[in-house]
Design a protein around this motif. Sequence first.
Motif, short mmCIF file in Angstrom:
data_model
loop_
_atom_site.label_atom_id
_atom_site.label_comp_id
_atom_site.label_asym_id
_atom_site.label_seq_id
_atom_site.Cartn_x
_atom_site.Cartn_y
_atom_site.Cartn_z
N ALA A 45 6.32 4.48 -7.28
CA ALA A 45 5.24 4.63 -8.19
C ALA A 45 4.53 5.99 -7.60
O ALA A 45 4.00 6.57 -8.70
CB ALA A 45 4.51 3.38 -8.11
N ARG A 46 4.37 5.95 -6.34
CA ARG A 46 3.47 7.10 -5.99
C ARG A 46 4.48 8.51 -6.35
O ARG A 46 3.43 9.49 -6.46
CB ARG A 46 3.47 7.05 -4.33
CG ARG A 46 2.24 6.24 -3.91
CD ARG A 46 1.76 6.43 -2.49
NE ARG A 46 3.18 6.18 -1.60
CZ ARG A 46 3.03 5.08 -1.09
NH1 ARG A 46 2.39 4.00 -1.55
NH2 ARG A 46 4.36 4.92 -0.20
N ARG A 47 5.59 8.30 -6.24
CA ARG A 47 6.20 9.77 -6.74
C ARG A 47 5.82 9.98 -8.08
O ARG A 47 5.58 11.10 -8.39
CB ARG A 47 7.67 9.51 -6.63
CG ARG A 47 8.39 10.45 -7.35
CD ARG A 47 10.30 10.21 -7.25
NE ARG A 47 10.96 11.28 -7.91
CZ ARG A 47 11.40 11.40 -9.01
NH1 ARG A 47 11.19 9.94 -9.89
NH2 ARG A 47 12.04 12.21 -9.64
N ALA A 258 14.75 7.36 -22.10
CA ALA A 258 13.41 7.16 -21.09
C ALA A 258 13.88 5.85 -20.27
O ALA A 258 13.07 5.59 -19.48
CB ALA A 258 12.31 6.81 -22.44
N ALA A 259 14.58 4.87 -20.79
CA ALA A 259 14.96 3.59 -20.11
C ALA A 259 15.18 4.05 -18.41
O ALA A 259 14.82 3.02 -17.74
CB ALA A 259 15.80 2.84 -20.85
N HIS A 264 14.58 3.42 -12.59
CA HIS A 264 14.28 3.85 -11.26
C HIS A 264 13.14 3.21 -10.80
O HIS A 264 12.94 2.71 -9.82
CB HIS A 264 14.03 5.36 -11.61
CG HIS A 264 13.33 5.89 -10.29
ND1 HIS A 264 14.00 6.13 -9.02
CD2 HIS A 264 12.23 6.36 -10.05
CE1 HIS A 264 13.33 6.50 -7.97
NE2 HIS A 264 12.27 6.85 -8.50
N LEU A 265 11.91 2.86 -11.56
CA LEU A 265 10.80 2.42 -11.12
C LEU A 265 11.06 0.85 -10.66
O LEU A 265 10.35 0.70 -9.75
CB LEU A 265 9.50 2.55 -11.94
CG LEU A 265 8.07 2.10 -11.72
CD1 LEU A 265 7.59 2.68 -10.33
CD2 LEU A 265 7.40 2.03 -12.78
N TYR A 266 11.34 0.15 -11.61
CA TYR A 266 11.39 -1.14 -11.26
C TYR A 266 12.83 -1.73 -10.73
O TYR A 266 12.83 -2.72 -9.93
CB TYR A 266 11.39 -1.98 -12.63
CG TYR A 266 9.95 -2.07 -12.94
CD1 TYR A 266 8.96 -2.70 -12.41
CD2 TYR A 266 9.38 -1.10 -14.10
CE1 TYR A 266 7.67 -2.85 -12.68
CE2 TYR A 266 8.06 -1.25 -14.40
CZ TYR A 266 7.13 -1.90 -13.60
OH TYR A 266 5.78 -2.07 -13.90
N PRO A 270 19.01 5.56 -9.83
CA PRO A 270 18.73 7.07 -9.28
C PRO A 270 17.39 7.44 -9.98
O PRO A 270 17.16 7.28 -11.06
CB PRO A 270 19.77 7.53 -9.90
CG PRO A 270 21.10 6.34 -9.60
CD PRO A 270 20.15 5.17 -10.20
N ALA A 271 16.69 8.26 -9.13
CA ALA A 271 15.52 9.17 -9.51
C ALA A 271 15.83 9.74 -10.90
O ALA A 271 17.03 10.55 -10.98
CB ALA A 271 15.13 9.88 -8.53
N THR A 272 14.97 10.06 -11.62
CA THR A 272 15.07 10.80 -12.80
C THR A 272 13.79 11.73 -12.76
O THR A 272 12.93 11.84 -11.83
CB THR A 272 14.85 10.18 -14.18
OG1 THR A 272 13.64 9.47 -14.16
CG2 THR A 272 15.91 8.85 -14.17
N ALA A 273 13.83 12.66 -13.83
CA ALA A 273 12.74 13.80 -14.03
C ALA A 273 11.47 12.70 -14.40
O ALA A 273 11.71 11.69 -15.12
CB ALA A 273 12.78 14.64 -15.10
#
Length: 553
Positions: A45-47, A258-259, A264-266, A270-273
């Motif tokens: 979330a901080r990212r 977008a999903a 990634h968050l939940y 892997p991280a996305t833009a």
Amino acid sequence: PEMIHGTTSSHRRHACTTGAMALLLLPLLATVLQAQTAPDFDVRARRITAYFDTAAAPGILGAAVRYHTRRDLPEADSLFLHSRELTQPRGDMFWMYVVIGTYLHGKGVMSAQAEAAARKVWKTYFPYRGDTENHWCLYYTSLYLAAESWPGLPGSEWYNGRSSDENLREAREYLVHWVALTTSIGQGEFDSPTYLPEYVIPMTLLAQFAKDPAMKQRGRMMLEYLYADFATDHLDGMYLGGNARDGATTVFNPRTAAAAEFAHLYFGAPATAVSGWTVFSALSDFRLPAIIVDIANDTTRATLARERKRVRNVIRYGDERNPPVYKTTYRTGDYGLSSLQGGILQPIQQHTWSVRFKGAKPYSTIFGLHPYWSGRELAMFFPEQEKVLTDDVIKSKGTYAKDTKWTGSSPYERVFQHRNTLIALYDIPAGTTSEHIDLFFPKTLDERIVDSSGWILCRAGDTYIGVHPLQRGEWMRLPEDEDNHRFRSAHPQNGYIVEVRSKTEIGGFKAFSERCVSRTPFFQLRTGRVSATYTSIDGDLLKFAFPDTRHEN
């Protein structure tokens, strides 16, 4: 859901339905099971929020982050007051949610000037309600929270001439109706990699800021419902198809949808833009029950999920308002094969079936379709005159009437999936807008072999895919495909067989290829009489006749 261990028996399966039962059970699970652990979620979330807490990302979301952290409040006020949303409002329901979300994060700490500006704009700007399920979810959630925020005002103080009480009542009635409809016969815009944000964002705001405890609880329950639904169809950041709606390019590059940002968050995918879609979720106090995260990330066992959704409201050319949609998803740690039954289930952006596979490479999917379009299809769901609808749709969905498009429904397509085997059949009348079918094969495959038996044998890491077209075709590479491979067959009575296995299921690519080429489907391809009989590489006998006669063993 009960898991299927191994793949030796085709009869051990469990049907997992995301419906009213799931909605009732999940809050109970949340109370007895550990919630999503904070540290990893908070880091992710901080990212997201850190990007909007810098000069590199000015604007209203930067104001929301600063208000939430109670840091640099004068700068937050300046960003809010000078944002396009307040100075040049536009965007209708998409404007509504970002303005009320930012206001609620700043309520109590923003300046009197910012407070007054936020109130004024809900009087002077008239947002359009829209005409789709996601539009109404955004619109009515935003209106509900705004009416709660400024109670007791007369109609003269609102853009639509209705009082705070009237707006609150109308918004509440719609949201209660939508929740009941979704959890009984399913969503209309279901399982959408591109439209997931339009549902989880308003429910996140409702769960965090609704004053009415019952509405707050509905928001939390619907978030658990939506993420549980995603979790059963999740693989490595991708939303497995079929989907009610997917984008023109995300359909063949699924990790850019977008999903993937919410995965990634939940789920820790892997991280996305970073984009603005996930900001309000990153600021929220909502956490998923750990069981949902575990379902999303289970790579140890094969699962079979069967779900019922609904067709969006049919207003012409149909006997039912919301016919059922049946979705089948077979998922392992390496791949997911998922499908809808075919036919027109959602106009414009339907994605009927695909196999998606794990790995770092883009374009990690294979799928097919009949690229059909017509004013009649649109007139089934939209109230405008049929003769003008196609031109109207093209203004916002430019690929709709192109025979090279990769999304869309067709009344002449049907699908039959049994675990990790799929049959698709087509019976396309002469004079249809396009009289061919297309199959997508990514350029990033490790191997793609066109065998003399008719099988196209593909390897993507430890996932093996065999596709057997029932008619001849040609290979094409078109600019809109980003240099990927398109197999086109111009025979109107058509179809194909799809087999998918992983290394752990079958031992190796050579063994898989040998099992495929030793099998020949029997089929009949005549106008009005299209059928296939096929014994899968696991020995299951499948008989399928267009449109809807399916026999399994």
